[in-house]
Design an enzyme around this catalytic site. Structure first.
Site, short mmCIF file in Angstrom:
data_model
loop_
_atom_site.label_atom_id
_atom_site.label_comp_id
_atom_site.label_asym_id
_atom_site.label_seq_id
_atom_site.Cartn_x
_atom_site.Cartn_y
_atom_site.Cartn_z
N ASN A 124 0.87 -1.18 0.00
CA ASN A 124 0.00 0.00 0.00
C ASN A 124 0.91 1.23 0.00
OD1 ASN A 124 -1.79 2.05 0.49
ND2 ASN A 124 -2.35 1.39 2.55
N LYS A 147 0.11 4.26 -0.23
CA LYS A 147 -0.51 5.44 0.39
C LYS A 147 -0.29 6.66 -0.52
CE LYS A 147 -0.05 3.22 4.83
NZ LYS A 147 0.07 3.33 6.28
N HIS A 177 -9.30 1.29 5.23
CA HIS A 177 -8.02 1.46 5.91
C HIS A 177 -8.21 2.39 7.10
CE1 HIS A 177 -3.89 2.55 6.73
NE2 HIS A 177 -3.53 1.47 6.05
N GLU A 185 -6.59 4.77 8.16
CA GLU A 185 -6.38 6.20 7.84
C GLU A 185 -7.64 6.79 7.23
OE1 GLU A 185 -2.80 5.52 5.62
OE2 GLU A 185 -1.80 4.94 7.49
N GLU A 211 -4.99 -4.69 10.81
CA GLU A 211 -3.94 -3.69 10.97
C GLU A 211 -4.17 -2.92 12.26
OE1 GLU A 211 -2.08 -2.58 6.90
OE2 GLU A 211 -3.81 -1.29 7.21
N GLY A 213 2.97 2.41 10.77
CA GLY A 213 3.93 3.51 10.60
C GLY A 213 4.68 3.88 11.86
N SER A 253 3.93 -2.04 10.31
CA SER A 253 5.39 -2.10 10.49
C SER A 253 5.99 -3.46 10.12
CB SER A 253 5.78 -1.69 11.91
OG SER A 253 5.36 -0.36 12.17
#
Ligand code: 13P
Length: 254
Positions: A9, A11, A98, A100, A170, A176, A216
């Site tokens: 991904n 992003k 996701h 985010e 996730e 991240g 990660s």
């Protein structure tokens, strides 16, 4: 045999020129690797890159995915990209929900159910993301949160449609941050997800479900996480932006 997936991904990273170079480098490296039938490699570049990335990748080895799609079919929705648009430009999958998007773009379970429906209608494999925040884990609420995310958006699907879904667990605290879930934490949640799905759709569907871990994942921890019995691959952010590290993660699943 269950499908295994390593998905990158990207992003909101790279401009087209850089993305094409990255995809092309990954494509060249994968030429030397014999992928078993059940191992799939997915790249999810930004929308603007898809048509170009598609041209430099071997569609027998690399599946292209969108990072999001609209919950609506078409019409006056300025700025949106429909599932059909993705399909027509060469995508076979799409990331949905996701964390985010949930956090910064206020995507609700209801919206995500509609996005999933659009994806399925257009023959895109939904990669449905779920995962708890740190405070939810610390409060001992992580299983409930994940169960609700999955059941609220997906459990209205028929068994036939549910069997086309890929789930990506996730944990938000691992995305991240450099803090990966331990292999035991990943296994525990994946096992729980499979059990939750089995209760709704039966053992057969649950056993076939591909469940990815994301957060990660790096070349030096991928093999350990992928070794767990209910972890069927990874959704990779930062480490998918370098061809070498992404391909090393691919090798970890073989
Ligand atoms: P990182 O691998 O950068 O932690 O990101 C994971 C992720 O969000 C993939 O969708």
């Amino acid at each position: 045999m269950r499908n295994k997936i390593v998905a990158g991904n990207w992003k909101m990273n790279t401009i087209v020129r850089e993305g094409v170079a990255l995809a092309s480098d990954i494509n060249v490296s994968l030429k030397d690797i014999n992928l078993p039938e059940n191992v799939k490699i997915i790249l999810a570049p930004p929308f603007t890159h898809i048509a170009f990335v598609e041209q430099v990748t071997d569609d027998k080895k690399i599946i292209i995915a969108g990072q999001n799609c609209s919950s609506e079919e078409q019409g006056a929705y300025t700025g949106e990209i429909s599932a059909k648009m993705l399909k027509m430009i060469g995508c076979s999958a799409v990331i949905i929900g996701h964390s985010e998007r949930r956090a910064y773009f206020c995507e609700t379970s209801e919206t995500l159910a509609k996005k999933t429906e659009q994806a399925l209608k257009n023959e895109l494999t939904p990669i449905f993301c779920c995962g708890e925040k740190l405070e939810e884990r610390e409060a001992g609420n992580h299983f409930n949160i994940v169960k609700n995310q999955i059941s609220e958006s997906l459990f209205n699907l028929s068994e036939k449609n549910f069997s086309k879904i890929v789930i990506a667990y996730e944990p938000v605290w691992a995305i991240g941050t450099g803090v990966t879930a331990t292999k035991e934490q990943a296994q525990e949640m994946h096992e729980f997800i499979r059990k939750t799905v089995a209760e709704k759709y039966g053992n057969n569907t649950a056993e076939k479900l591909t469940i990815l871990y994301g957060g990660s994942v790096k070349p030096d921890n991928a093999a350990e996480i992928f070794s767990m019995p209910d972890v069927d691959g990874g959704l990779i952010g930062g480490a998918s932006l370098k061809a070498d590290s992404f391909v090393d993660i691919v090798k970890a699943i073989l």
